[in-house]
Design a protein around this motif. Structure first.
Motif, PDB file in Angstrom:
ATOM      1  N   PHE A 236      16.394  38.798  54.675  1.00  0.00           N
ATOM      2  CA  PHE A 236      16.780  38.443  53.315  1.00  0.00           C
ATOM      3  C   PHE A 236      17.399  39.644  52.591  1.00  0.00           C
ATOM      4  N   GLN A 237      16.801  40.826  52.756  1.00  0.00           N
ATOM      5  CA  GLN A 237      17.340  42.034  52.126  1.00  0.00           C
ATOM      6  C   GLN A 237      18.721  42.371  52.674  1.00  0.00           C
ATOM      7  N   ALA A 238      18.900  42.244  53.976  1.00  0.00           N
ATOM      8  CA  ALA A 238      20.192  42.539  54.596  1.00  0.00           C
ATOM      9  C   ALA A 238      21.270  41.591  54.082  1.00  0.00           C
ATOM     10  N   LEU A 239      20.951  40.308  53.985  1.00  0.00           N
ATOM     11  CA  LEU A 239      21.914  39.334  53.463  1.00  0.00           C
ATOM     12  C   LEU A 239      22.264  39.623  52.006  1.00  0.00           C
ATOM     13  N   ARG A 240      21.280  40.043  51.224  1.00  0.00           N
ATOM     14  CA  ARG A 240      21.516  40.346  49.826  1.00  0.00           C
ATOM     15  C   ARG A 240      22.438  41.552  49.680  1.00  0.00           C
ATOM     16  N   GLN A 241      22.229  42.585  50.495  1.00  0.00           N
ATOM     17  CA  GLN A 241      23.092  43.766  50.443  1.00  0.00           C
ATOM     18  C   GLN A 241      24.508  43.441  50.872  1.00  0.00           C
ATOM     19  N   ILE A 242      24.670  42.635  51.894  1.00  0.00           N
ATOM     20  CA  ILE A 242      26.006  42.247  52.358  1.00  0.00           C
ATOM     21  C   ILE A 242      26.730  41.448  51.281  1.00  0.00           C
ATOM     22  N   SER A 243      26.027  40.534  50.629  1.00  0.00           N
ATOM     23  CA  SER A 243      26.676  39.730  49.600  1.00  0.00           C
ATOM     24  C   SER A 243      27.069  40.595  48.406  1.00  0.00           C
ATOM     25  N   ARG A 244      26.255  41.578  48.041  1.00  0.00           N
ATOM     26  CA  ARG A 244      26.608  42.470  46.935  1.00  0.00           C
ATOM     27  C   ARG A 244      27.847  43.282  47.269  1.00  0.00           C
ATOM     28  N   ARG A 245      27.925  43.801  48.467  1.00  0.00           N
ATOM     29  CA  ARG A 245      29.093  44.587  48.877  1.00  0.00           C
ATOM     30  C   ARG A 245      30.350  43.736  48.871  1.00  0.00           C
ATOM     31  N   THR A 246      30.254  42.516  49.357  1.00  0.00           N
ATOM     32  CA  THR A 246      31.414  41.635  49.411  1.00  0.00           C
ATOM     33  C   THR A 246      31.909  41.309  48.015  1.00  0.00           C
ATOM     34  N   ILE A 247      30.991  40.999  47.110  1.00  0.00           N
ATOM     35  CA  ILE A 247      31.378  40.657  45.743  1.00  0.00           C
ATOM     36  C   ILE A 247      31.971  41.863  45.028  1.00  0.00           C
ATOM     37  N   SER A 248      31.347  43.021  45.177  1.00  0.00           N
ATOM     38  CA  SER A 248      31.826  44.190  44.448  1.00  0.00           C
ATOM     39  C   SER A 248      33.178  44.656  44.962  1.00  0.00           C
ATOM     40  N   THR A 249      33.427  44.615  46.275  1.00  0.00           N
ATOM     41  CA  THR A 249      34.720  45.067  46.777  1.00  0.00           C
ATOM     42  C   THR A 249      35.816  44.067  46.450  1.00  0.00           C
ATOM     43  N   ALA A 250      35.511  42.777  46.456  1.00  0.00           N
ATOM     44  CA  ALA A 250      36.528  41.784  46.128  1.00  0.00           C
ATOM     45  C   ALA A 250      36.939  41.904  44.671  1.00  0.00           C
ATOM     46  N   SER A 251      35.977  42.074  43.786  1.00  0.00           N
ATOM     47  CA  SER A 251      36.327  42.202  42.367  1.00  0.00           C
ATOM     48  C   SER A 251      37.032  43.524  42.099  1.00  0.00           C
ATOM     49  N   ARG A 252      36.694  44.570  42.826  1.00  0.00           N
ATOM     50  CA  ARG A 252      37.347  45.867  42.649  1.00  0.00           C
ATOM     51  C   ARG A 252      38.811  45.785  43.076  1.00  0.00           C
ATOM     52  N   ARG A 253      39.095  45.105  44.180  1.00  0.00           N
ATOM     53  CA  ARG A 253      40.478  44.959  44.643  1.00  0.00           C
ATOM     54  C   ARG A 253      41.306  44.185  43.630  1.00  0.00           C
ATOM     55  N   GLN A 254      40.759  43.144  43.092  1.00  0.00           N
ATOM     56  CA  GLN A 254      41.478  42.339  42.113  1.00  0.00           C
ATOM     57  C   GLN A 254      41.757  43.168  40.863  1.00  0.00           C
ATOM     58  N   PHE A 255      40.821  43.992  40.443  1.00  0.00           N
ATOM     59  CA  PHE A 255      40.991  44.819  39.257  1.00  0.00           C
ATOM     60  C   PHE A 255      42.052  45.879  39.486  1.00  0.00           C
ATOM     61  N   GLU A 256      42.060  46.500  40.666  1.00  0.00           N
ATOM     62  CA  GLU A 256      43.042  47.536  40.965  1.00  0.00           C
ATOM     63  C   GLU A 256      44.449  46.971  40.989  1.00  0.00           C
ATOM     64  N   ASN A 257      44.627  45.769  41.476  1.00  0.00           N
ATOM     65  CA  ASN A 257      45.951  45.168  41.546  1.00  0.00           C
ATOM     66  C   ASN A 257      46.504  44.849  40.172  1.00  0.00           C
ATOM     67  N   ARG A 258      45.664  44.542  39.210  1.00  0.00           N
ATOM     68  CA  ARG A 258      46.133  44.192  37.868  1.00  0.00           C
ATOM     69  C   ARG A 258      46.492  45.417  37.040  1.00  0.00           C
ATOM     70  N   ILE A 259      46.008  46.587  37.397  1.00  0.00           N
ATOM     71  CA  ILE A 259      46.237  47.778  36.595  1.00  0.00           C
ATOM     72  C   ILE A 259      47.716  48.106  36.513  1.00  0.00           C
ATOM     73  N   SER A 260      48.442  48.045  37.629  1.00  0.00           N
ATOM     74  CA  SER A 260      49.862  48.381  37.598  1.00  0.00           C
ATOM     75  C   SER A 260      50.651  47.391  36.752  1.00  0.00           C
ATOM     76  N   GLU A 261      50.258  46.112  36.766  1.00  0.00           N
ATOM     77  CA  GLU A 261      50.926  45.121  35.913  1.00  0.00           C
ATOM     78  C   GLU A 261      50.680  45.429  34.441  1.00  0.00           C
ATOM     79  N   ASP A 262      49.447  45.764  34.094  1.00  0.00           N
ATOM     80  CA  ASP A 262      49.127  46.087  32.707  1.00  0.00           C
ATOM     81  C   ASP A 262      49.822  47.366  32.251  1.00  0.00           C
TER      82      ASP A 262
END
Length: 83
Positions: free
Chosen positions: A5-31
């Motif tokens: 359960f702990q391993a699955l929770r850590q994997i899901s946190r990493r996936t969510i945080s990196t996906a949102s970080r990529r989306q944020f980085e891509n919008r910076i140049s447009e802004d």
């Protein structure tokens, strides 16, 4: 079971945080290109209609608050009439 359960929770946190970080980085140049564009608008209004609405609402509240404070000062500076 607990370790799994702990391993699955850590994997899901990493996936969510990196996906949102990529989306944020891509919008910076447009802004950046939007805010650096020389179109004669002040920087606080370059965001579009939402920025204009927020600016006008803030200005209106500030004017109303100032007028109310001045009115209240004038009313409280007048002496009360005896009955």
């Amino acid at each position: 079971v607990y370790l799994l359960f702990q391993a699955l929770r850590q994997i899901s946190r990493r996936t969510i945080s990196t996906a949102s970080r990529r989306q944020f980085e891509n919008r910076i140049s447009e802004d950046q290109s939007l805010f650096q564009e020389d179109n004669g608008l002040p920087v606080h209004l370059k965001g579009g209609a939402k920025d204009g609405l927020l600016y006008r609402t803030t200005t209106g509240l500030a004017v109303f608050g100032t007028a109310y404070a001045v009115y209240y000062l004038l009313v409280s500076s007048m002496p009360k009439k005896p009955n």
